[in-house]
Write an enzyme that holds these catalytic residues in place. Structure first.
Site, PDB file in Angstrom:
ATOM      1  N   GLY A   1       9.361  -7.786   6.027  1.00  0.00           N
ATOM      2  CA  GLY A   1       8.150  -8.619   5.944  1.00  0.00           C
ATOM      3  C   GLY A   1       7.921  -9.002   4.495  1.00  0.00           C
ATOM      4  O   GLY A   1       8.872  -9.136   3.718  1.00  0.00           O
ATOM      5  N   ARG A   2       6.656  -9.154   4.126  1.00  0.00           N
ATOM      6  CA  ARG A   2       6.344  -9.600   2.754  1.00  0.00           C
ATOM      7  C   ARG A   2       6.858  -8.629   1.692  1.00  0.00           C
ATOM      8  O   ARG A   2       7.465  -9.037   0.706  1.00  0.00           O
ATOM      9  CB  ARG A   2       4.822  -9.773   2.596  1.00  0.00           C
ATOM     10  CG  ARG A   2       4.251 -11.011   3.238  1.00  0.00           C
ATOM     11  CD  ARG A   2       2.728 -11.012   3.066  1.00  0.00           C
ATOM     12  NE  ARG A   2       2.181  -9.810   3.679  1.00  0.00           N
ATOM     13  CZ  ARG A   2       1.592  -9.780   4.867  1.00  0.00           C
ATOM     14  NH1 ARG A   2       1.426 -10.891   5.547  1.00  0.00           N
ATOM     15  NH2 ARG A   2       1.146  -8.643   5.369  1.00  0.00           N
ATOM     16  N   ILE A   3       6.580  -7.331   1.895  1.00  0.00           N
ATOM     17  CA  ILE A   3       6.982  -6.356   0.866  1.00  0.00           C
ATOM     18  C   ILE A   3       8.492  -6.150   0.903  1.00  0.00           C
ATOM     19  O   ILE A   3       9.151  -6.122  -0.145  1.00  0.00           O
ATOM     20  CB  ILE A   3       6.212  -5.029   1.042  1.00  0.00           C
ATOM     21  CG1 ILE A   3       4.705  -5.265   0.855  1.00  0.00           C
ATOM     22  CG2 ILE A   3       6.712  -3.979   0.038  1.00  0.00           C
ATOM     23  CD1 ILE A   3       3.818  -4.087   1.227  1.00  0.00           C
TER      24      ILE A   3
ATOM     25  N   ALA B   1       5.972   3.143   2.412  1.00  0.00           N
ATOM     26  CA  ALA B   1       5.194   2.550   3.513  1.00  0.00           C
ATOM     27  C   ALA B   1       4.118   3.534   3.981  1.00  0.00           C
ATOM     28  O   ALA B   1       2.995   3.514   3.451  1.00  0.00           O
ATOM     29  CB  ALA B   1       6.137   2.144   4.630  1.00  0.00           C
ATOM     30  N   ARG B   2       4.452   4.384   4.927  1.00  0.00           N
ATOM     31  CA  ARG B   2       3.542   5.426   5.378  1.00  0.00           C
ATOM     32  C   ARG B   2       4.351   6.682   5.662  1.00  0.00           C
ATOM     33  O   ARG B   2       5.438   6.611   6.251  1.00  0.00           O
ATOM     34  CB  ARG B   2       2.791   5.000   6.650  1.00  0.00           C
ATOM     35  CG  ARG B   2       1.676   3.988   6.437  1.00  0.00           C
ATOM     36  CD  ARG B   2       0.490   4.567   5.652  1.00  0.00           C
ATOM     37  NE  ARG B   2      -0.611   3.617   5.504  1.00  0.00           N
ATOM     38  CZ  ARG B   2      -0.755   2.783   4.468  1.00  0.00           C
ATOM     39  NH1 ARG B   2       0.134   2.776   3.487  1.00  0.00           N
ATOM     40  NH2 ARG B   2      -1.795   1.970   4.416  1.00  0.00           N
TER      41      ARG B   2
ATOM     42  N   GLU C   1      -1.100  13.340   3.849  1.00  0.00           N
ATOM     43  CA  GLU C   1      -1.628  13.231   2.476  1.00  0.00           C
ATOM     44  C   GLU C   1      -3.039  13.810   2.407  1.00  0.00           C
ATOM     45  O   GLU C   1      -3.800  13.624   3.359  1.00  0.00           O
ATOM     46  CB  GLU C   1      -1.642  11.764   2.043  1.00  0.00           C
ATOM     47  CG  GLU C   1      -0.229  11.243   1.851  1.00  0.00           C
ATOM     48  CD  GLU C   1      -0.183   9.752   1.536  1.00  0.00           C
ATOM     49  OE1 GLU C   1      -1.172   9.216   0.985  1.00  0.00           O
ATOM     50  OE2 GLU C   1       0.839   9.145   1.843  1.00  0.00           O
TER      51      GLU C   1
ATOM     52  N   HIS D   1       1.091   8.302  -3.840  1.00  0.00           N
ATOM     53  CA  HIS D   1       0.672   7.052  -3.175  1.00  0.00           C
ATOM     54  C   HIS D   1       0.094   6.044  -4.181  1.00  0.00           C
ATOM     55  O   HIS D   1      -1.074   5.655  -4.088  1.00  0.00           O
ATOM     56  CB  HIS D   1      -0.343   7.354  -2.055  1.00  0.00           C
ATOM     57  CG  HIS D   1      -0.383   6.286  -0.995  1.00  0.00           C
ATOM     58  ND1 HIS D   1      -0.633   6.550   0.334  1.00  0.00           N
ATOM     59  CD2 HIS D   1      -0.196   4.941  -1.068  1.00  0.00           C
ATOM     60  CE1 HIS D   1      -0.613   5.411   1.033  1.00  0.00           C
ATOM     61  NE2 HIS D   1      -0.351   4.410   0.192  1.00  0.00           N
ATOM     62  N   ILE D   2       0.957   5.619  -5.117  1.00  0.00           N
ATOM     63  CA  ILE D   2       0.493   4.716  -6.186  1.00  0.00           C
ATOM     64  C   ILE D   2       1.216   3.363  -6.181  1.00  0.00           C
ATOM     65  O   ILE D   2       1.194   2.652  -7.182  1.00  0.00           O
ATOM     66  CB  ILE D   2       0.661   5.367  -7.588  1.00  0.00           C
ATOM     67  CG1 ILE D   2       2.117   5.793  -7.835  1.00  0.00           C
ATOM     68  CG2 ILE D   2      -0.294   6.535  -7.767  1.00  0.00           C
ATOM     69  CD1 ILE D   2       2.420   6.156  -9.290  1.00  0.00           C
TER      70      ILE D   2
HETATM   71  C1  GLV Z   1      -1.465   1.009   0.697  1.00  0.00           C
HETATM   72  O1  GLV Z   1      -0.837   1.944   1.102  1.00  0.00           O
HETATM   73  C2  GLV Z   1      -1.778  -0.143   1.476  1.00  0.00           C
HETATM   74  O2  GLV Z   1      -1.551  -0.136   2.699  1.00  0.00           O
HETATM   75  O3  GLV Z   1      -2.266  -1.128   0.909  1.00  0.00           O
END
Ligand code: GLV
Length: 323
Positions: free
Chosen positions: A155-157, A237-238, A267, A285-286
């Site tokens: 996708g975008r990322i 991602a997650r 987390e 998560h940065i």
């Molecule tokens: C960060 O994890 C987001 O989903 O923007």
């Protein structure tokens, strides 16, 4: 409009809501939203909530917030929001797509490089006073340029990562996605494969999928076993997309070479085996945490709230509300 902002956000975005006539904003102190009782109480009178991914926005909260019209999540991912419960109550849900692609892709590449070339391990070595002389065998890692990157979710990322990897590092791009991307196949030479093929062929695997019922636990022990023993896994991602215990075991046994993780299953907890492993690069998560990107995310969340307040169309809806 009574607006609850669940934690401090970049000041210029907060200033915009404070300057808006008719909006009365309450900003919770850092940590307060993490106390569920405090959050539920603060949310109970709100017409809109600017929420973060750390807060569960679910039926329990919606039912105690009878005036609630919108949850504006300051994140692109919205797995913290019960979309069905919001939709059933006519509550708008918005997210922040687009504005964090570059920062997140930059960090995915940073993790990929750091894990492949053992940067945190090398830095710990130096800081511990152990660097006595240059050595031909000292801290050798994996080559990055010209290798094969498998992207889960183009996708975008994922696209932003593919561009960096292809154009900056001459990497071959494989991808696994429900949706074909003939544009990127043409432009970057990306090749779409099934998951088995990708995991078996990639030197690096980077995850850019949303967390859903069908993606939870995607990278489990069996899938890790399909990867090369020299491979590096990157997850920005997650956390729950990866079975963290299975990953720790694969890193310990040499099943895969290394991992770069910005996200974790529970987390802020991290699987207790991971911090002791030199081949795990661990970040809190940065991925989107550049100063301009965090402001852009807060601004987009505020745009959605102010649009609702002004009777205009919120720009980035996930659920279109009726309230
Ligand atoms: C960060 O994890 C987001 O989903 O923007």
């Amino acid at each position: 409009m009574k607006l609850l902002v669940t934690r401090p956000i970049p000041e210029p975005a907060e200033a915009r809501v404070r300057a808006e006539p008719g909006v009365e904003a309450t900003v919770l102190e850092e940590d307060a939203a993490l106390d569920r009782a405090v959050l539920l109480h603060a949310a109970s009178g709100a017409d809109a909530i600017l929420a973060l991914l750390t807060e569960r926005m679910n039926a329990e909260l919606f039912d105690r917030s009878p005036n609630l019209r919108m949850v504006a999540n300051m994140a692109v991912g919205f797995d913290n929001v019960d979309i069905d419960a919001a939709a059933a109550r006519g509550i708008w849900v918005t997210n922040t797509p687009g504005v964090l692609d570059g920062a997140t892709a930059d960090l995915a590449m940073a993790l990929l490089l750091a894990a492949a070339r053992r940067l945190p391990e090398a830095e710990r070595f130096l800081r511990a006073g152990r660097y006595r002389r240059w050595g031909p065998l000292l801290l050798c890692g994996q080559e990055v340029h010209g290798r094969t990157l498998g992207i889960l979710g183009l996708g975008r990322i994922g696209e932003a990562v593919a561009r960096r990897a292809r154009l900056g590092f001459s990497m071959e791009i494989l991808y696994w996605d429900d949706r074909g991307r003939p544009d990127l196949e043409q432009e970057l030479g990306a090749r779409r494969t099934d998951l088995d093929t990708l995991l078996g062929a990639a030197d690096f695997v980077s995850i850019h999928l949303p967390l859903t019922e069908s993606t939870a636990g995607l990278i489990d022990a069996d899938r890790l076993a399909q990867m090369k023993s020299t491979a590096v896994l990157v997850n920005t991602a997650r956390g729950p997309l990866v079975d963290e215990a299975a990953l720790a075991a694969a890193l310990r046994s040499g099943g895969i070479w290394a991992a770069g993780l910005d996200v974790f299953e529970r987390e802020p907890e991290v699987h207790p085996d991971l911090p002791g492993l030199d081949n795990a690069v661990l970040l809190p998560h940065i991925a989107s945490a550049s100063i301009p990107t965090r402001l852009a995310m807060a601004d987009l969340a505020v745009d959605n709230i102010l649009a609702l307040h002004r009777g205009e169309a919120p720009p980035t809806p996930v659920v279109r509300g009726t309230r």
